[in-house]
Scaffold this motif. Sequence first.
Motif, mmCIF file in Angstrom:
data_model
loop_
_atom_site.group_PDB
_atom_site.id
_atom_site.type_symbol
_atom_site.label_atom_id
_atom_site.label_comp_id
_atom_site.label_asym_id
_atom_site.label_seq_id
_atom_site.Cartn_x
_atom_site.Cartn_y
_atom_site.Cartn_z
ATOM 1 N N LEU B 96 0.839 -1.213 0.000
ATOM 2 C CA LEU B 96 0.000 0.000 0.000
ATOM 3 C C LEU B 96 0.865 1.251 0.000
ATOM 4 O O LEU B 96 2.010 1.229 0.426
ATOM 5 C CB LEU B 96 -0.923 0.038 1.218
ATOM 6 C CG LEU B 96 -0.272 0.091 2.603
ATOM 7 C CD1 LEU B 96 -1.097 0.950 3.536
ATOM 8 C CD2 LEU B 96 -0.117 -1.318 3.144
ATOM 9 N N GLN B 97 0.259 2.324 -0.512
ATOM 10 C CA GLN B 97 0.900 3.634 -0.402
ATOM 11 C C GLN B 97 -0.048 4.556 0.363
ATOM 12 O O GLN B 97 0.074 4.705 1.562
ATOM 13 C CB GLN B 97 1.285 4.159 -1.786
ATOM 14 C CG GLN B 97 2.484 3.352 -2.327
ATOM 15 C CD GLN B 97 2.884 3.739 -3.728
ATOM 16 O OE1 GLN B 97 2.664 4.846 -4.183
ATOM 17 N NE2 GLN B 97 3.498 2.810 -4.439
ATOM 18 N N CYS B 98 -1.082 5.125 -0.297
ATOM 19 C CA CYS B 98 -1.987 5.997 0.465
ATOM 20 C C CYS B 98 -2.903 5.198 1.380
ATOM 21 O O CYS B 98 -3.400 5.696 2.370
ATOM 22 C CB CYS B 98 -2.812 6.886 -0.461
ATOM 23 S SG CYS B 98 -4.248 6.058 -1.165
ATOM 24 N N GLY B 99 -3.161 3.945 1.008
ATOM 25 C CA GLY B 99 -3.974 3.077 1.859
ATOM 26 C C GLY B 99 -5.474 3.125 1.612
ATOM 27 O O GLY B 99 -6.221 2.409 2.255
ATOM 28 N N PHE B 100 -5.892 3.959 0.659
ATOM 29 C CA PHE B 100 -7.341 4.091 0.474
ATOM 30 C C PHE B 100 -7.991 2.801 -0.016
ATOM 31 O O PHE B 100 -9.058 2.401 0.446
ATOM 32 C CB PHE B 100 -7.694 5.251 -0.477
ATOM 33 C CG PHE B 100 -9.143 5.609 -0.378
ATOM 34 C CD1 PHE B 100 -9.587 6.495 0.578
ATOM 35 C CD2 PHE B 100 -10.086 4.969 -1.179
ATOM 36 C CE1 PHE B 100 -10.936 6.772 0.725
ATOM 37 C CE2 PHE B 100 -11.433 5.240 -1.041
ATOM 38 C CZ PHE B 100 -11.856 6.150 -0.084
ATOM 39 N N CYS B 101 -7.335 2.133 -0.955
ATOM 40 C CA CYS B 101 -7.915 0.911 -1.526
ATOM 41 C C CYS B 101 -7.712 -0.289 -0.617
ATOM 42 O O CYS B 101 -8.277 -1.351 -0.844
ATOM 43 C CB CYS B 101 -7.278 0.605 -2.882
ATOM 44 S SG CYS B 101 -5.545 0.081 -2.752
ATOM 45 N N THR B 102 -6.815 -0.134 0.388
ATOM 46 C CA THR B 102 -6.281 -1.293 1.112
ATOM 47 C C THR B 102 -7.331 -2.164 1.816
ATOM 48 O O THR B 102 -7.280 -3.391 1.679
ATOM 49 C CB THR B 102 -5.183 -0.836 2.095
ATOM 50 O OG1 THR B 102 -4.276 0.015 1.375
ATOM 51 C CG2 THR B 102 -4.419 -2.015 2.658
ATOM 52 N N LEU B 132 -9.623 -1.337 -7.530
ATOM 53 C CA LEU B 132 -8.733 -0.387 -8.198
ATOM 54 C C LEU B 132 -7.803 0.265 -7.181
ATOM 55 O O LEU B 132 -8.213 0.615 -6.079
ATOM 56 C CB LEU B 132 -9.551 0.696 -8.909
ATOM 57 C CG LEU B 132 -10.535 0.199 -9.975
ATOM 58 C CD1 LEU B 132 -11.218 1.376 -10.649
ATOM 59 C CD2 LEU B 132 -9.838 -0.669 -11.007
ATOM 60 N N CYS B 133 -6.534 0.418 -7.578
ATOM 61 C CA CYS B 133 -5.553 1.103 -6.748
ATOM 62 C C CYS B 133 -4.915 2.198 -7.594
ATOM 63 O O CYS B 133 -4.455 1.928 -8.702
ATOM 64 C CB CYS B 133 -4.482 0.127 -6.270
ATOM 65 S SG CYS B 133 -3.154 0.974 -5.390
ATOM 66 N N ARG B 134 -4.922 3.424 -7.082
ATOM 67 C CA ARG B 134 -4.365 4.523 -7.866
ATOM 68 C C ARG B 134 -2.897 4.771 -7.555
ATOM 69 O O ARG B 134 -2.283 5.645 -8.139
ATOM 70 C CB ARG B 134 -5.168 5.794 -7.612
ATOM 71 C CG ARG B 134 -6.593 5.631 -8.058
ATOM 72 C CD ARG B 134 -7.386 6.871 -7.818
ATOM 73 N NE ARG B 134 -6.832 7.981 -8.582
ATOM 74 C CZ ARG B 134 -7.550 8.978 -9.096
ATOM 75 N NH1 ARG B 134 -8.855 8.978 -8.926
ATOM 76 N NH2 ARG B 134 -6.986 9.952 -9.757
ATOM 77 N N CYS B 135 -2.343 4.053 -6.575
ATOM 78 C CA CYS B 135 -0.969 4.356 -6.164
ATOM 79 C C CYS B 135 0.050 3.315 -6.599
ATOM 80 O O CYS B 135 1.056 3.639 -7.200
ATOM 81 C CB CYS B 135 -0.889 4.465 -4.648
ATOM 82 S SG CYS B 135 -1.990 5.683 -3.928
ATOM 83 N N THR B 136 -0.202 2.059 -6.260
ATOM 84 C CA THR B 136 0.908 1.096 -6.248
ATOM 85 C C THR B 136 1.285 0.519 -7.603
ATOM 86 O O THR B 136 2.365 -0.032 -7.746
ATOM 87 C CB THR B 136 0.562 -0.119 -5.361
ATOM 88 O OG1 THR B 136 -0.560 -0.789 -5.970
ATOM 89 C CG2 THR B 136 0.210 0.284 -3.951
ATOM 90 N N GLY B 137 0.383 0.581 -8.578
ATOM 91 C CA GLY B 137 0.647 -0.136 -9.822
ATOM 92 C C GLY B 137 0.447 -1.638 -9.661
ATOM 93 O O GLY B 137 0.792 -2.417 -10.547
HETATM 94 S S1 FES Z 1 -2.645 2.500 -2.030
HETATM 95 FE FE1 FES Z 1 -3.521 4.376 -2.707
HETATM 96 S S2 FES Z 1 -5.222 3.633 -3.822
HETATM 97 FE FE2 FES Z 1 -4.156 1.836 -3.443
#
Ligand code: FES
Lengths: 288, 165
Positions: B96-102, B132-137
């Motif tokens: 995770l990065q921002c954690g929103f999708c986590t 969907l995840c907008r950060c990690t790829g």
């Molecule tokens: S960690 Fe940011 S949307 Fe997946």
Amino acid sequence: MYPRQFEYVAPSGLDEALALLDDNPGAKVLAGGMSLLPLMKMRLLSPELVVDIGRIGGLGDITDNGDTISIGALVRHAEVASSSLIQAQGAALAAAASWTGDRQVRNRGTCCGSMAHADVAADQPVAALALGATMVAASSSGVREIAAADFFVDVMTSALAPNEILTEVRIPKAGAGAGSAYDKLGRRGGHSDYAVAGAAASVTRSNGSVSAASVAVTGVGVRPVLAGAVAEALVGSDGSDAAVEAAAAHAVAGVEVLEDLYGSVEYKIHLAKVFTARAVKAALAAAG
Amino acid sequence: MQVSMSVNGRQVSGDVEPRTLLVHFLREDLRLTGTHVGCETSYCGACTVEIDGKAVLSCTMLAVQAEGADVTTVEGLAQDGQLHPVQEGFWERHGLQCGFCTPGMIMSAVTLLQENDNPSEEEIRRGIEGNLCRCTGYHNIVRAVEYAGAKMRGEEPPPAEWEES
Ligand code: FES
Ligand SMILES: Cc1cc2nc3c(=O)[nH]c(=O)nc-3n(C[C@H](O)[C@H](O)[C@H](O)COP(=O)(O)OP(=O)(O)OC[C@H]3O[C@@H](n4cnc5c(N)ncnc54)[C@H](O)[C@@H]3O)c2cc1C
Ligand code: FES
């Protein structure tokens, strides 16, 4: 994102549900909710009464009837996709179910709901058409059977009356030398999401030639349709790649192809031919 | 309408409008804000919870439809302060990065591993297609699920890529 207010009932019996539909002409049937709830949240639909059929007993089974297979109103896409019976006897429908939405959608959405919803780009309705399925509809005045070919009427419009519940989709089992397949280009690439265009085919081979064929296309017009001219060109042919390509050239004969956000008319026509050829070849390979 | 269900092993009930979505019942009535609302249009998977063993979208289900159901949210995974192997995998493999999708991603992965305890990379990618995840790829999410799968099978997880020589 809330829907407008509505009354909700979850009857435990089919008769009770049918009586509610009779008494409330503005009511909507709720099955998996994967199409109805998004429409209600976007307020494109605001029924006064929602009749949740999810608690009615006896609608959740895949039944082997000998020559046919019945898929009840509460059978989810995931169950159709993983049923070894449907994989063996109606492969086009199993494939279409396995490529409907994503895992979460397949865990809730129902095969019958997909038929009733009749989206122009849906997966399972074309498979039902190619397989020659029968739709079994119940109302308080009785049960009637509707051939798949007569079921898909227009954009998101099926032959069901507002007071009818589709209790079952019935598909014939593949006979000897028969096979079926479905293939599509999904809106998100590969097989993901609704079809930009797709095709289902069911074929029978005997004595080295194609003795029966049924092909249907989705995503191109206002409804999933049988491609009669493709089937006609296939029957009697040797089923060679050249014969299949020639037949697939008729994929949209008689269809008014419409553009949408996902493709121009020209692109859709091209895809319909490509996926018709792929589905027919896969069905022939399965037919042996 | 009265609705009752089991959430993370606890019997709960509430008085809701029929139009109350399950995700709002969880977040606003039960104050379980681990389950996120992303798109609200059934596409992102941030609201994924487990119901009767299956991953479902809690933004596309009415609370009243969950009457009598067994619901697990991300809050129900850790036991006695011990992270669930999937949570541990996301931690260990930077899933995770921002954690929103986590939370949704984790619930999706938990149910995927219940259905298939040794998924291939392809099966993992297809299994989390609805999230969907907008950060990690997605790369480290796949590694996190592989880590969790190995742990749950009682195997040693493959080393982190940054530890490979
Ligand atoms: S960690 Fe940011 S949307 Fe997946
Ligand atoms: C994110 C997402 C992705 C999707 N991707 C795809 C895709 O790739 N391909 C695809 O084909 N579909 C896709 N869908 C639609 C999905 O397959 C739906 O499950 C299906 O269209 C409707 O089935 P349901 O059981 O959810 O029906 P509901 O949403 O409950 O109902 C849909 C409509 O059918 C009626 N209805 C339902 N069941 C019956 C019944 N037994 N008798 C009478 N009327 C009934 C309802 O009144 C309503 O009008 C997607 C949906 C979502 C949310
Ligand atoms: S919030 Fe439910 S799918 Fe995006």
